[in-house]
Write an enzyme that holds these catalytic residues in place. Structure first.
Site, mmCIF file in Angstrom:
data_model
loop_
_atom_site.group_PDB
_atom_site.id
_atom_site.type_symbol
_atom_site.label_atom_id
_atom_site.label_comp_id
_atom_site.label_asym_id
_atom_site.label_seq_id
_atom_site.Cartn_x
_atom_site.Cartn_y
_atom_site.Cartn_z
ATOM 1 N N LYS A 20 0.868 -1.184 0.000
ATOM 2 C CA LYS A 20 0.000 0.000 0.000
ATOM 3 C C LYS A 20 0.900 1.227 0.000
ATOM 4 O O LYS A 20 1.640 1.454 0.955
ATOM 5 C CB LYS A 20 -0.913 0.004 1.230
ATOM 6 N N THR A 23 -3.026 6.630 -0.102
ATOM 7 C CA THR A 23 -4.270 6.680 0.648
ATOM 8 C C THR A 23 -5.176 7.719 0.010
ATOM 9 O O THR A 23 -4.692 8.692 -0.568
ATOM 10 C CB THR A 23 -4.013 7.002 2.138
ATOM 11 N N GLU A 73 -3.378 1.522 -3.581
ATOM 12 C CA GLU A 73 -4.017 1.281 -2.285
ATOM 13 C C GLU A 73 -3.849 -0.173 -1.837
ATOM 14 O O GLU A 73 -4.316 -0.562 -0.775
ATOM 15 C CB GLU A 73 -5.512 1.613 -2.365
#
Length: 108
Positions: A20, A23, A73
């Site tokens: 990841k 965001t 993400e």
């Protein structure tokens, strides 16, 4: 002292592994700056997990979200990203895609 950005605890492993790298936030949580160093903390207990550097901030509408956003993400499919974003921000169409890199990891 660094400012703190929070993530759900279930995302910790994905962040620390580098899976990841971004965001999505709404306007109320988009006040970060490119190059800013932040402590990444868990939303549930505010525990620091690592330190991140903000690499880029991109304004994006909900309808403009694409597979590249989902992949950053750590998600394999766009529909998953859109479902999650709608759960967190049910009425927001104006979003901010914030890319980051992990700088240091806190070892317990």
């Amino acid at each position: 002292m660094y400012s703190c950005i929070t993530f759900f605890q279930r995302l910790e492993r994905s962040i620390l592994s580098g899976n990841k790298t971004a965001t999505i936030r709404d306007k109320s949580d988009s006040h970060y700056l490119v190059g800013q160093m932040l402590d990444a903390c868990t939303h549930e207990d505010n525990r620091k997990m690592c330190q991140i550097e903000i690499l880029s901030i991109e304004y994006v509408t909900f309808s403009e979200l694409n597979r590249a956003h989902a992949n950053a993400e750590g998600l394999p499919f766009l529909f998953m990203l859109k479902w999650i974003v709608r759960k967190i921000y049910p009425t927001s169409n104006d979003l901010f895609f914030i890319s980051f890199r992990v700088v240091t990891i806190d070892i317990l």
